[in-house]
Design an enzyme around this catalytic site. Sequence first.
Site, PDB file in Angstrom:
ATOM      1  N   CYS A  55      32.528  41.301  41.145  1.00  0.00           N
ATOM      2  CA  CYS A  55      32.332  42.734  41.339  1.00  0.00           C
ATOM      3  C   CYS A  55      32.764  43.071  42.759  1.00  0.00           C
ATOM      4  CB  CYS A  55      30.867  43.108  41.118  1.00  0.00           C
ATOM      5  SG  CYS A  55      30.515  44.833  41.540  1.00  0.00           S
ATOM      6  N   ASP A  62      31.337  38.669  37.425  1.00  0.00           N
ATOM      7  CA  ASP A  62      31.482  39.382  36.158  1.00  0.00           C
ATOM      8  C   ASP A  62      32.067  38.394  35.163  1.00  0.00           C
ATOM      9  OD1 ASP A  62      30.599  42.010  36.825  1.00  0.00           O
ATOM     10  OD2 ASP A  62      32.471  42.340  37.903  1.00  0.00           O
TER      11      ASP A  62
END
Length: 138
Positions: A55, A62
Amino acid sequence: MIIEKDDTSGLTHLGKAGTEYPDRVNPGLLETFPNRFPERDYLVTFVTEEFTSLCPMTGQPDFGTVTIAYVPGKRCVESKSLKLYLFSYRSEPSFMETLTNRILDDLVEALRPRRMTVTGNFRPRGGIGIVVEASHIG
Protein backbone atom coordinates in the site's frame (compact mmCIF):
# COMPACT_ATOMS: atom_id res chain seq x y z
CA MET A 1 29.42 -39.59 3.19
CA ILE A 2 29.19 -35.79 2.87
CA ILE A 3 26.52 -34.16 4.99
CA GLU A 4 25.15 -30.85 3.73
CA LYS A 5 25.06 -28.04 6.27
CA ASP A 6 21.47 -27.26 5.30
CA ASP A 7 18.79 -28.17 2.77
CA THR A 8 19.18 -24.97 0.76
CA SER A 9 22.94 -24.70 0.16
CA GLY A 10 22.73 -26.18 -3.35
CA LEU A 11 19.74 -24.12 -4.51
CA THR A 12 20.30 -21.23 -6.92
CA HIS A 13 16.97 -19.34 -7.00
CA LEU A 14 15.42 -19.82 -3.58
CA GLY A 15 15.83 -16.81 -1.33
CA LYS A 16 18.08 -14.80 -3.62
CA ALA A 17 16.43 -11.46 -2.82
CA GLY A 18 19.38 -9.38 -3.95
CA THR A 19 19.74 -10.90 -7.41
CA GLU A 20 16.69 -12.27 -9.20
CA TYR A 21 14.19 -10.55 -6.95
CA PRO A 22 15.00 -6.84 -7.12
CA ASP A 23 13.74 -4.24 -4.69
CA ARG A 24 11.62 -2.59 -7.39
CA VAL A 25 9.66 -3.72 -10.43
CA ASN A 26 11.89 -4.84 -13.28
CA PRO A 27 10.27 -5.40 -16.72
CA GLY A 28 13.70 -6.56 -17.91
CA LEU A 29 13.00 -9.87 -16.17
CA LEU A 30 10.41 -10.74 -18.84
CA GLU A 31 11.70 -13.21 -21.41
CA THR A 32 9.87 -14.23 -24.57
CA PHE A 33 10.08 -16.95 -27.16
CA PRO A 34 8.73 -17.24 -30.72
CA ASN A 35 5.07 -18.17 -31.18
CA ARG A 36 5.13 -21.24 -33.42
CA PHE A 37 1.48 -20.68 -34.41
CA PRO A 38 1.30 -16.94 -35.19
CA GLU A 39 -1.46 -17.41 -37.79
CA ARG A 40 -3.83 -18.92 -35.20
CA ASP A 41 -5.75 -17.18 -32.44
CA TYR A 42 -5.41 -19.10 -29.18
CA LEU A 43 -5.70 -17.98 -25.58
CA VAL A 44 -2.90 -18.28 -23.02
CA THR A 45 -3.90 -17.69 -19.39
CA PHE A 46 -1.68 -17.33 -16.33
CA VAL A 47 -3.08 -17.14 -12.80
CA THR A 48 -1.13 -16.41 -9.65
CA GLU A 49 -2.82 -16.36 -6.27
CA GLU A 50 0.39 -15.20 -4.56
CA PHE A 51 0.64 -11.63 -5.84
CA THR A 52 1.88 -9.12 -3.28
CA SER A 53 2.56 -5.40 -3.40
CA LEU A 54 2.62 -2.60 -0.83
CA CYS A 55 0.00 0.00 0.00
CA PRO A 56 1.56 3.34 -1.00
CA MET A 57 -0.03 5.07 1.98
CA THR A 58 0.60 2.64 4.86
CA GLY A 59 3.37 0.39 3.55
CA GLN A 60 1.27 -2.62 4.54
CA PRO A 61 1.19 -5.59 2.16
CA ASP A 62 -1.65 -6.00 -0.31
CA PHE A 63 -2.44 -9.53 -1.48
CA GLY A 64 -4.33 -10.64 -4.54
CA THR A 65 -4.82 -12.90 -7.49
CA VAL A 66 -3.53 -11.70 -10.84
CA THR A 67 -4.85 -13.26 -14.05
CA ILE A 68 -3.17 -12.56 -17.39
CA ALA A 69 -4.98 -13.76 -20.51
CA TYR A 70 -3.62 -13.05 -23.97
CA VAL A 71 -3.75 -14.05 -27.62
CA PRO A 72 -0.12 -14.12 -28.75
CA GLY A 73 1.23 -12.27 -31.73
CA LYS A 74 4.76 -13.25 -32.75
CA ARG A 75 6.04 -13.78 -29.18
CA CYS A 76 4.98 -15.67 -26.04
CA VAL A 77 6.10 -14.97 -22.48
CA GLU A 78 8.17 -17.57 -20.65
CA SER A 79 6.36 -18.51 -17.43
CA LYS A 80 9.26 -18.45 -14.96
CA SER A 81 10.35 -15.02 -16.13
CA LEU A 82 6.74 -13.86 -15.69
CA LYS A 83 6.75 -15.24 -12.15
CA LEU A 84 9.99 -13.41 -11.31
CA TYR A 85 8.62 -10.20 -12.82
CA LEU A 86 5.39 -10.45 -10.80
CA PHE A 87 7.39 -11.22 -7.64
CA SER A 88 9.33 -7.99 -8.18
CA TYR A 89 6.15 -6.13 -7.12
CA ARG A 90 6.55 -7.36 -3.53
CA SER A 91 8.45 -4.21 -2.55
CA GLU A 92 6.50 -1.87 -4.82
CA PRO A 93 4.32 0.77 -3.14
CA SER A 94 1.51 1.24 -5.65
CA PHE A 95 -2.25 1.51 -5.91
CA MET A 96 -3.93 -1.56 -7.42
CA GLU A 97 -5.21 0.42 -10.41
CA THR A 98 -1.69 1.59 -11.20
CA LEU A 99 0.06 -1.74 -10.88
CA THR A 100 -2.57 -3.61 -12.92
CA ASN A 101 -2.08 -1.14 -15.77
CA ARG A 102 1.73 -1.26 -15.39
CA ILE A 103 1.69 -5.05 -15.70
CA LEU A 104 -0.41 -4.73 -18.86
CA ASP A 105 1.87 -2.04 -20.34
CA ASP A 106 5.06 -4.01 -19.61
CA LEU A 107 3.66 -7.21 -21.11
CA VAL A 108 2.28 -5.45 -24.19
CA GLU A 109 5.70 -3.84 -24.72
CA ALA A 110 7.48 -7.21 -24.44
CA LEU A 111 5.01 -9.32 -26.41
CA ARG A 112 2.97 -7.17 -28.80
CA PRO A 113 -0.01 -9.53 -28.34
CA ARG A 114 -3.16 -9.46 -30.45
CA ARG A 115 -5.21 -9.07 -27.28
CA MET A 116 -4.46 -9.06 -23.58
CA THR A 117 -6.37 -8.59 -20.34
CA VAL A 118 -4.81 -8.29 -16.91
CA THR A 119 -7.15 -8.69 -13.95
CA GLY A 120 -6.13 -7.98 -10.37
CA ASN A 121 -8.51 -9.34 -7.74
CA PHE A 122 -7.23 -7.92 -4.46
CA ARG A 123 -8.18 -9.17 -1.02
CA PRO A 124 -10.21 -6.89 1.21
CA ARG A 125 -8.48 -4.36 3.44
CA GLY A 126 -10.69 -2.31 5.68
CA GLY A 127 -13.70 -4.38 4.65
CA ILE A 128 -13.62 -3.75 0.88
CA GLY A 129 -11.98 -5.68 -1.92
CA ILE A 130 -11.10 -4.34 -5.35
CA VAL A 131 -11.01 -5.89 -8.81
CA VAL A 132 -9.14 -4.04 -11.54
CA GLU A 133 -9.27 -5.15 -15.19
CA ALA A 134 -7.12 -3.54 -17.89
CA SER A 135 -7.24 -4.57 -21.56
CA HIS A 136 -5.29 -4.09 -24.78
CA ILE A 137 -6.36 -4.83 -28.34
CA GLY A 138 -3.46 -4.79 -30.79
